[in-house]
Each structure stands twice: as C-alpha cells, then as structure tokens.
Design a protein around this motif. Structure first.
Motif, PDB file in Angstrom:
ATOM      1  N   THR A   1      30.541  36.528  27.199  1.00  0.00           N
ATOM      2  CA  THR A   1      30.566  35.521  26.134  1.00  0.00           C
ATOM      3  C   THR A   1      31.827  34.651  26.204  1.00  0.00           C
ATOM      4  N   MET A   2      32.853  35.127  26.901  1.00  0.00           N
ATOM      5  CA  MET A   2      34.124  34.396  26.979  1.00  0.00           C
ATOM      6  C   MET A   2      34.155  33.384  28.114  1.00  0.00           C
ATOM      7  N   LEU A   3      33.570  33.749  29.241  1.00  0.00           N
ATOM      8  CA  LEU A   3      33.818  33.022  30.485  1.00  0.00           C
ATOM      9  C   LEU A   3      32.777  31.935  30.756  1.00  0.00           C
ATOM     10  N   PRO A   4      33.174  30.875  31.410  1.00  0.00           N
ATOM     11  CA  PRO A   4      32.239  29.785  31.714  1.00  0.00           C
ATOM     12  C   PRO A   4      31.352  30.082  32.930  1.00  0.00           C
ATOM     13  N   PHE A   5      31.465  31.276  33.494  1.00  0.00           N
ATOM     14  CA  PHE A   5      30.636  31.682  34.634  1.00  0.00           C
ATOM     15  C   PHE A   5      30.165  33.111  34.412  1.00  0.00           C
ATOM     16  N   ASP A   6      29.102  33.489  35.118  1.00  0.00           N
ATOM     17  CA  ASP A   6      28.578  34.846  34.929  1.00  0.00           C
ATOM     18  C   ASP A   6      29.451  35.854  35.675  1.00  0.00           C
ATOM     19  N   SER A  21      38.861  37.853  41.585  1.00  0.00           N
ATOM     20  CA  SER A  21      37.702  38.114  42.441  1.00  0.00           C
ATOM     21  C   SER A  21      36.945  36.836  42.760  1.00  0.00           C
ATOM     22  N   ARG A  22      36.718  36.003  41.724  1.00  0.00           N
ATOM     23  CA  ARG A  22      35.969  34.773  41.954  1.00  0.00           C
ATOM     24  C   ARG A  22      36.741  33.812  42.870  1.00  0.00           C
ATOM     25  N   GLN A  23      38.051  33.835  42.734  1.00  0.00           N
ATOM     26  CA  GLN A  23      38.904  32.954  43.525  1.00  0.00           C
ATOM     27  C   GLN A  23      38.946  33.386  44.996  1.00  0.00           C
ATOM     28  N   SER A  24      38.999  34.725  45.202  1.00  0.00           N
ATOM     29  CA  SER A  24      39.146  35.243  46.573  1.00  0.00           C
ATOM     30  C   SER A  24      37.824  35.558  47.256  1.00  0.00           C
ATOM     31  N   GLY A  25      36.761  35.755  46.442  1.00  0.00           N
ATOM     32  CA  GLY A  25      35.468  36.147  47.008  1.00  0.00           C
ATOM     33  C   GLY A  25      35.391  37.621  47.340  1.00  0.00           C
ATOM     34  N   THR A  26      36.420  38.394  46.959  1.00  0.00           N
ATOM     35  CA  THR A  26      36.455  39.841  47.221  1.00  0.00           C
ATOM     36  C   THR A  26      36.477  40.604  45.893  1.00  0.00           C
ATOM     37  N   PRO A  27      35.629  41.622  45.730  1.00  0.00           N
ATOM     38  CA  PRO A  27      35.611  42.362  44.461  1.00  0.00           C
ATOM     39  C   PRO A  27      36.938  43.060  44.181  1.00  0.00           C
ATOM     40  N   VAL A  28      37.287  43.149  42.904  1.00  0.00           N
ATOM     41  CA  VAL A  28      38.416  43.957  42.466  1.00  0.00           C
ATOM     42  C   VAL A  28      37.860  45.312  42.038  1.00  0.00           C
ATOM     43  N   ILE A  29      38.538  46.380  42.469  1.00  0.00           N
ATOM     44  CA  ILE A  29      38.073  47.746  42.183  1.00  0.00           C
ATOM     45  C   ILE A  29      38.726  48.244  40.894  1.00  0.00           C
ATOM     46  N   ILE A  30      37.905  48.774  39.988  1.00  0.00           N
ATOM     47  CA  ILE A  30      38.401  49.415  38.767  1.00  0.00           C
ATOM     48  C   ILE A  30      38.058  50.895  38.867  1.00  0.00           C
ATOM     49  N   ARG A  33      17.506  41.103  44.639  1.00  0.00           N
ATOM     50  CA  ARG A  33      18.530  41.088  45.687  1.00  0.00           C
ATOM     51  C   ARG A  33      19.753  40.341  45.156  1.00  0.00           C
ATOM     52  N   PRO A  34      20.931  40.891  45.333  1.00  0.00           N
ATOM     53  CA  PRO A  34      22.132  40.235  44.808  1.00  0.00           C
ATOM     54  C   PRO A  34      22.428  38.917  45.517  1.00  0.00           C
ATOM     55  N   VAL A  35      22.944  37.976  44.738  1.00  0.00           N
ATOM     56  CA  VAL A  35      23.333  36.678  45.296  1.00  0.00           C
ATOM     57  C   VAL A  35      24.682  36.834  45.992  1.00  0.00           C
ATOM     58  N   LYS A  36      24.769  36.320  47.200  1.00  0.00           N
ATOM     59  CA  LYS A  36      26.010  36.463  47.967  1.00  0.00           C
ATOM     60  C   LYS A  36      27.148  35.709  47.294  1.00  0.00           C
ATOM     61  N   ARG A  37      28.270  36.392  47.126  1.00  0.00           N
ATOM     62  CA  ARG A  37      29.436  35.805  46.491  1.00  0.00           C
ATOM     63  C   ARG A  37      30.282  35.056  47.526  1.00  0.00           C
ATOM     64  N   GLU A  38      30.723  33.871  47.159  1.00  0.00           N
ATOM     65  CA  GLU A  38      31.631  33.097  48.000  1.00  0.00           C
ATOM     66  C   GLU A  38      32.914  32.834  47.221  1.00  0.00           C
ATOM     67  N   ALA A  39      34.027  32.712  47.920  1.00  0.00           N
ATOM     68  CA  ALA A  39      35.288  32.384  47.256  1.00  0.00           C
ATOM     69  C   ALA A  39      35.194  31.000  46.623  1.00  0.00           C
ATOM     70  N   ASP A  40      35.746  30.875  45.427  1.00  0.00           N
ATOM     71  CA  ASP A  40      35.745  29.601  44.720  1.00  0.00           C
ATOM     72  C   ASP A  40      37.179  29.276  44.309  1.00  0.00           C
ATOM     73  N   ALA A  57      29.169  44.770  47.282  1.00  0.00           N
ATOM     74  CA  ALA A  57      29.799  43.782  48.166  1.00  0.00           C
ATOM     75  C   ALA A  57      29.751  42.380  47.574  1.00  0.00           C
ATOM     76  N   ASN A  58      28.792  42.145  46.682  1.00  0.00           N
ATOM     77  CA  ASN A  58      28.626  40.817  46.099  1.00  0.00           C
ATOM     78  C   ASN A  58      28.969  40.788  44.607  1.00  0.00           C
ATOM     79  N   ALA A  59      29.735  41.795  44.168  1.00  0.00           N
ATOM     80  CA  ALA A  59      30.125  41.876  42.755  1.00  0.00           C
ATOM     81  C   ALA A  59      31.517  41.291  42.550  1.00  0.00           C
ATOM     82  N   ASP A  60      31.827  40.977  41.306  1.00  0.00           N
ATOM     83  CA  ASP A  60      33.193  40.579  40.951  1.00  0.00           C
ATOM     84  C   ASP A  60      34.053  41.814  40.722  1.00  0.00           C
TER      85      ASP A  60
END
Length: 934
Positions: free
Chosen positions: A332-337, A302-311, A228-235, A431-434
């Motif tokens: 490999t670049m980012l300090p978060f998954d 996306s991580r800042q707003s808590g809303t996915p960006v669509i590509i 089950r996906p982990v719910k994303r919150e704005a950070d 809904a819970n993706a970046d």
C-alpha cells in the motif's frame, strides 16, 4: 449434496471422559440434516444420577442444580432411538459420543446404533489439510460458525452440523480424479467417509466435469496451476527517498501508521548500510517497527540492483508476520509491486514423482492413509508444495520423509514432473523476487553448500540475530543415534518386506538374470546387531557417569579424560566393528547397483527411481559411518562432543552430538567474508555494548557500524518489577521447597491478576514440581493451568489456548522466553523463576568456559553473564508488547539483589522501578497496579 441420506449430528455433555469409569450423559443435542439443509433440532438436559466434577461444571456451565429435575436417559431413550432411525450418525470425535450413546442405550434396554457414522474430526483433516487445529472451537472460528456456547451440547451440535455442511460443500467441489483416489484410500478410515465419497463419485460421473481455471490434471493427479514468475531486471531509476519528509510520506501510505522516530532512524541506518556495504548491527527496542524499517530500504535496493535481498529469521512466527502483515503494508506504500519468496531446504518440498509412487502402494497404516488423502486435497490448494503448510500427524510426518525432495537426480520419473516440480519453482520464484525470506538454519547450510541457492555476494538482513550463533552451532553440528541407522536400514528392508533391497533383487533378476541372494540380508542383520550392542554399551557408560543426576533427561560431555578410561576402550572396539560391517554393507550394495547403473537407459521410470533412492540411502549410510568415526576416534578439538538421552528410554533416545565451540569462526569465513550483513534484534547489547554479540558471531574481525534505537514505550509508567524478599535463595533449599515457594506466589497472585500470568522457568524439573504443587492444593481448580511438556501442544498452540481462557496461567521454559507475542490484557503478570543462566555442566557451556580460560578470560563475565542478561531481556520483553500494555514482573531469584552481578540484570531494563516486597506486599502492588483489569 447427497440427498438420499439423512444425517443426524449429535453432541453429548458428560460427567466424565468414559462411561466405563462412571461418566454419564447430562445434556444431549441432535440436529437433523436432509438434502443439504438443517431441518430439525432437539436438546435436553438429563439427570446423570452421578456427581458432576468441579472442572466439568467450570467447562460446561452445567451443575447439579441444572439437571436436578431433568429426566434420566432411560426416559428419553425411545425418542433418541427414533431420532437415530435410518440416519447417518455424525459427531466431532464420533467414537466418544457413539460409545456413550450405545452404553446408555444398553443400560436402558435398547439395541445399539449400528448404522453409518461420520467423524467430522477425521473429515476435517482430509478436507482442511492445512488447518492449524481440528478442535471444534478453532474450526468454528475459522468458518465463522454460530458457536456461542462451546462445551454445551446444543451449541456444539449446531456448530458441528454447520461444519459438516461446509466440509461436504468443499468435498463436492473436488474434481472426480481426486474423489476417485480418495475413495481407494477411504476404506482404511475409522468412520464411514467411504460411503460419502462413493456417492459423490457416482454423481460426478453422471455429468460432464469442467475444471476451474486454476486447476489442471496431469498424469492422473489434480493440481493447482502456478503462475510463472516475471523476470526481474535492475531498475536504476528507482531510489530510496533521500529526504526525511519523503520517507515519512512513504510510511503515511498505511492507514493508522504513527510517526516513530526510532523507525525512521533505523530505516535510514539500514539504507546507509545497504549503500556502503559495511556490516551493521542494530538493536531496536520493542515497538520500534524494525520489520518495516529494514524491509523498505531492502526492497528499494533489490529493485535498483535486480538482485533479491535475503531476510533471515529464527522463528516461523516472524516469517509469517513478515509475509502476511508487513509485506502487505508495503504494497500500500510503494508505487510498484513487491514480490516476496520463501526459500527452504529441499526436504520441505513435495516430490511429485515419489508421491505418485507411494500413492499407488497398497496402504494399511491409518496415519499414512490420512496423510495421503490430505496431500491429494492440498495439491489443489498449494502453489509452493511446502510441507510446512500441512497439519500432519507424527505418522504422517514419517510418510512425508518418503515423498519429499531428497536428491538432485533428474531420472525419468522426476523428468516427467519437471514442469510441476515444487523445488525448481521455489528457486525460480526466489530468483525473481525482491525479498527472499528464509530461516537461520537454511542460510547457514546454504553458505557452506557446494552449490548455494541464495544469491552470492548479496545483501542479508538477519532478524532475531541474538539467536544466530546458536542456530549456526546447531546446524553446523552433527548427531549420531541408533534410530537414525535403524531408519536407514529399515528403508532398505528385507526381501520379504518389498522395500529397496527387494526392488534391487527384482531388477537384477529381470534385467541381469542374477538370482536372489541372502548375503546382503545377513550383512544388514549383522550391522544392526553390532549397533544395538554398541548403543547398549555406551548407554551403560552414560548411565554410570550420570547416575548422580536427579532428572531423567541428561547430558554427558565426552572429554579427553573420559576417552582415556578402560570403558571408552571397549566403546572404541565396538565402534570399529560397526564401522567395518557398515562399510562392507555399503560396498556390497554398491556392487549390486553398479551393473544396474550401466543399463539405466533400459529401465522403466519406476525402477530408475528405486536405484536413485538406493544411491541416496547409501550416501546417508556413509555419512552416518563417517560421523561415528569422527565422534569416537577423531574428535575435532574445536568442537564439543557429548551424549544425551532420557534414562527412562535410553536405547531409543541416546544420541551423540558435536557442535563447534566457536561458531563465529565459521560464520566469519562463510558469511561475513562473502556477503554484506545487517544484524538486528531487540536484545543484542550487554551493558550498552555490542562486544559480546560481535565476538560470538565473528564480527569483531571486521569494521562495522552499530546503532541502538530505544523502545518508544514508557516502561516507567507501564511496568513494575518486584523481587520477593520472603522466597529462599536458590542455593539454600532443594528444588521441591523452591517450587513450593514459587507455587504459593502463583496461587496468591492468580485472583489478584485474574489469571493472565506467564511463569518462565529455566528447568523443566522445577516447572513440573511447581505444576504438581498447584494441582495438589486444588486452590486453582477454576483456572486453566497450561504447562509446557505436560499439556499437549506446541508453543504456538499452548499460547493460543492461554489466550482463549478468561482465567489461565501459562508455565513455560525454553522457547517461551522469546518468540511468543501476547499483547494487551491477555498477559498482565510475568514471573521469572530463576535468572536464565545456562547450567555450568551443560557440555557446550563447559567447553566454552574451558576455551575462554585457556585464552586468559573469565568464563563467567565473558560468556555466562552476558548470555543470561540477553535471555533475561528477552523474557522480560514478553510482558509489554504494545504501547497501552501494563504489567508486573516478579523475579524470584534473590541473586538479582544479593549478588554483585545482579544489578547488571536490572540495569538491562532501564527506567523500570524495582522494589522488594513480601507476599502480601506483592499482592497489594499487583492489585493496585492492575485495578481495572481483574
């Protein structure tokens, strides 16, 4: 492993494809397998006492000198017979090898082999349902098998034996519940896989089964568990690096990553756009690294707003590249998954309740049998339930239409599977993706949907944006064909066929005591008769109006002038009769299902599913009828209506279509007014301006930022353009003479370039004539000539085949102008046969031109020319894909130098020297330019 059977894997190289037409075995190889181990091998050349054709010699490396002193088959028949005694015969495409073996046995006076046979092609389809290809070479590559000499019997037999062991190992790992379901279906297979499965089932029943941790069994179906996906919150603490050096430090996290100034500039432009919410258009040349340049700021946003960006992308190739390559780099670049999701239309996802129902039905169709077995195995692998993962045959795709998600009804059957529903899971993951990766078609459909699935008022990155307007037209358009109606009514079926009509009558009789009636069957028959007569009528109209066209695939615009003819009056009368009959059919079926709906709560889950299927079917019939009415009686003056079909099979191919003439109006209203969009592609400008693109997609009405980031490649040092001066002007000769001139250049250039040539056409007619001319000369008998529409396979498959041959020439049209990637030495010479103008009689182009004229513009300069320049740039872009690539582009169309507008094409490829040469000069240039690559 099954220990009570001895398997003999065999492969034969033959002088032809058929024994009956003179083909004979010239090399035989056998590999014995006992108790899961290869125990013995044997191979020999055989004198076929028949000529070996040149292409067979090229394919196998076996010539007549090789087999001159070899024994004939008859001398080895006794030994081969001993090998096959009390064994299971295994081969890759077993029918081919067994037919040859038994034919040779008969000629030598030996009885045929009549034991069990296993086809590893058939077995691979079942055990490896998601493999791209079931060719031995591709499967050997997938499993990293020892297959040093493809198309040699000894190498092929050993590779097949290794493959068979791999497949058996995978088969034995399947849970008993799946094996037992496969056993029931295996009786419908062509080879004796049933014997393997029954033995496995017996063995598994003798021991207690422990399922792996990632599998579960629910309602008799083995499935892979989902996390089950982990719910994303704005950070709010996460922010994109403001300093340039901090951004470079991010990119430095990927080993081997080079500093590309264009990539950094684009990254910062995307970041600025996401922050300001101002629409942005970015042209980023090949090699810029645009995918990472928009992905990195998108993830931060996306991580800042808590809303996915669509590509959104146009091609599946780019989707896979984003998911499998670029997003892995970011991890490999980012300090978060980083969490990415793919979201598609409902029909892409499996409906487990429908699959279970279809699985229980007795099956007699081979393709459907294989597809059911593939899905059973796939359910232990897939997390997404996305049918695009499967490699289904055309018959299998028809089955998919019965088991995919279709509606929003949450009936008892579907409710039972809710916890495992793939589409609900896809929505939850998204809904819970970046990042949500989707395609243009789905994005366009979603923006008009009453209940959209994508986030509202969010951010969208449209890659491959030069295709967005075309994708919008295609998705917003409608089509009408006889095959659609036949398919719908076929799903309803007659009472004897035990489809939906039978099920409705059965439920009526059981629950409402309503006796069966033939009235509906008669009504449905009447609809079909009217429809077939009507399509025959419009087929005659179509044939008459297009009889001057040489090609078999034709198009005919339905304008106001044609609607005023007596023939069209007949078409309208026929359409009225269909509309009336189909409306009455829909009404009568609705009357039957209405009382059943009242007792829905009393129905078992299976019957409830039949009623919901009927409701979906009726809605599709209504849509078909509304489309008929609109296209014939109420055409929208903002849309173009046309017919298209292949006169070789007109009734089966004739289709009426409609598309908006200016999709930009709809894109503007449904997308640009509601979401923030960044458009990007390698080819958006014409003569250094975005105006054409902005007009086409409705962006001109908005304020927007624009950027151009040039390719880092040094085209001047790596590429040359040649314009032949001894090829006739397009307008001066017929297509056959023009194709001959093109073919002569291809033949001459083949040796100079060692093959490795891509030839781009704008017309299949000229492509086929060029292909036929090359074949008839037999001067390129040693080359693999791969031609779209002639050689079987998709664009991806043909491209892969092209790269596998040392000496290959690829002839393509349509999709080959873009979206294929052939880097390095695999492609050194690009031929552009004609400048890629859309035909002026193309219905859409004609309607667009008419509209532009009415608006006081020149259709050629306002539409046809810029569209052709963008396509030309896309085609040229196939040649140089990496910094080290080197190549020659040969443009046959003399209009590039003889017309006033020709320079616009050359100027669109800045810095590349262009010269005019005759055939000798062109070959000399190719040889000098590619000195070390022959």
């Amino acid at each position: 492993m099954i220990n009570d059977l001895r398997f003999v894997v065999a492969d034969f190289e033959t002088t032809g494809h058929s024994y009956a037409s003179g083909g004979r075995i010239m090399q035989a190889a056998f590999v014995a397998i006992e108790k899961g181990t290869i125990t013995e091998q044997y191979d020999t050349y055989l004198n076929p006492k028949a000529p070996i054709p040149p292409f067979i010699q090229e394919l196998t490396g076996i010539d007549e000198e090789t087999v001159k002193d070899a024994p004939p088959f008859s001398a080895k028949a006794s030994l081969f017979n001993e090998w096959m005694d009390a064994s299971v015969f295994v081969a890759h495409n077993v029918t081919f090898d067994l037919t040859f073996l038994n034919s040779e046995f008969a000629a030598a006076g030996y009885p045929p082999f009549e034991g069990l046979v296993i086809d590893t092609v058939e077995l691979s389809k079942i055990v490896l349902p998601t493999s791209d290809s079931y060719k031995l070479g591709d499967l050997s590559e997938q499993f990293q098998l020892n297959h040093g000499q493809p198309h040699r019997a000894d190498s092929d037999a050993y590779a097949t034996a290794q493959l068979f062991l791999q497949l058996m190992e995978r088969l034995e790992q399947l849970p008993l519940v799946t094996i037992e379901q496969l056993v029931k279906l295996a009786v419908g297979l062509k080879s004796d896989i049933y014997a393997l499965l029954t033995r496995m089932a017996v063995q598994k029943k003798k021991r207690i089964e422990t399922l792996p941790a990632d599998w579960t069994v629910y309602r008799g179906l083995a499935l892979r568990k989902k996390e089950r996906p982990v719910k994303r919150e704005a950070d709010k603490s996460i922010s994109f690096p403001e300093e340039v050096e901090a951004s470079w430090a991010l990119l430095a996290g990927v080993p081997g990553m080079e500093r590309r100034s264009g990539q950094m500039e684009m990254m910062r432009a995307v970041q600025k756009s996401l922050k300001s919410g101002v629409h942005t258009v970015i042209e980023a040349g090949t090699g810029t690294g645009k995918s990472l340049a928009y992905l990195l700021p998108s993830v931060y946003k996306s991580r800042q707003s808590g809303t996915p960006v669509i590509i959104s992308t146009y091609t599946v190739l780019l989707q896979h590249q984003l998911l499998e390559r670029e997003l892995k780099k970011m991890q490999t670049m980012l300090p978060f998954d980083v969490k990415a999701a793919v979201l598609k239309g409902k029909r892409h996802y499996l409906d487990l309740s429908r699959f279970v129902r279809v699985l229980r039905e007795r099956e007699t169709n081979y393709d459907r049998t294989i597809a059911k077995m593939q899905i059973l195995v796939w359910l232990l692998e897939t997390i997404t339930g996305d049918g695009d993962e499967l490699n289904l045959s055309s018959g299998g795709l028809l089955l998919w239409g019965e088991v995919c998600q279709e509606d929003d009804y949450m009936n008892k059957a579907k409710q039972a599977w809710r916890a495992y529903d793939f589409f609900l899971y896809a929505k939850e993951v998204a809904a819970n993706a970046d990042i949500i990766v989707t395609n243009h078609s789905f994005l366009i459909a979603d923006m008009k949907a009453e209940r959209p699935l994508l986030p509202e008022n969010g951010h969208v990155i449209v890659d491959e944006a030069h295709q967005f307007e075309k994708a919008a037209r295609e998705r917003l358009g409608k089509e009408l064909s006889l095959s659609q109606l036949k398919f719908l009514l076929g799903k309803m079926g007659t009472p004897d066929e035990k489809r939906l009509l039978y099920q409705i009558m059965r439920i009526e009789k059981k629950h409402l005591s309503v006796p069966p009636s033939v009235a509906l069957t008669k009504r449905m028959s009447s609809v079909l008769v009217e429809a077939e007569e009507w399509f025959a009528l419009i087929g005659a109209f179509f044939g008459q109006k297009t009889k001057w066209m040489a090609q078999s695939k034709r198009q005919l615009a339905i304008d106001e002038e044609k609607r005023q003819t007596a023939e069209w009056q007949q078409i309208e009368w026929g359409a009225e009769r269909i509309y009336k009959d189909l409306s009455l059919f829909i009404e009568e079926v609705s009357k039957k299902t209405a009382p059943i709906e009242q007792i829905r709560g009393q129905l078992p889950a299976r019957d409830e599913l039949f009623i919901d299927d009927t409701a979906v079917l009726l809605e599709r019939c209504r849509q078909w009828n509304e489309c008929l009415f609109e296209l014939v009686f109420r055409p929208d003056d903002r849309e173009v209506v046309w017919m298209e079909g292949d006169v070789r099979s007109l009734l089966n191919t004739l289709t009426m279509r409609t598309q908006p003439v200016h999709a930009g109006v709809l894109i503007s209203h449904y997308l640009l007014e509601r979401k923030h969009v960044v458009f990007t592609s390698a080819t958006l400008t014409v003569e250094d301006s975005f105006q054409f693109f902005a007009n086409e997609i409705g962006l001109s009405a908005f304020s927007y930022e624009e950027y151009v980031f040039k390719s880092p490649f040094n085209y001047a040092d790596h590429c040359r353009i040649v314009i032949p001066n001894d090829v006739p002007e397009v307008k001066d000769v017929d297509s056959l003479a023009y194709a001959a001139a093109v073919a002569n250049y291809i033949i001459a250039a083949a040796e100079a370039a060692g093959g490795r040539m891509l030839v781009l056409f704008t017309s299949f007619d000229i492509l086929k004539k060029t292909y036929d001319y090359i074949r008839e000369t037999e001067l390129l008998a040693d080359y693999a000539i791969i031609a779209q529409g002639i050689t079987n396979g998709s664009v991806t498959r043909l491209t892969k085949n092209f790269r596998q041959y040392d000496k290959a020439i690829l002839l393509g049209t349509g999709a080959f102008w873009e979206g294929i990637d052939i880097p390095g030495e695999d492609l050194s010479v690009l031929f552009i046969v004609r400048l890629p103008f859309a035909p002026p009689d193309d219905p859409f182009v004609a309607a667009k031109s008419k509209q532009l004229k009415e608006d006081g513009e020149n259709p050629f300069s306002a539409y046809s020319l810029p569209q052709a320049i963008i396509r030309f740039r896309q085609g040229f872009g196939r040649l140089i894909r990496t910094e080290s690539d080197r190549g020659v582009a040969v443009v046959f169309d003399r209009r590039i130098v003889s017309s006033g507008y020709g320079k616009s094409f050359l100027q669109s490829i800045p810095g590349v020297p262009a010269v005019e040469e005759d055939i000798a000069g062109t070959m000399e240039l190719i040889e000098k330019w590619l000195p070390n690559e022959k």
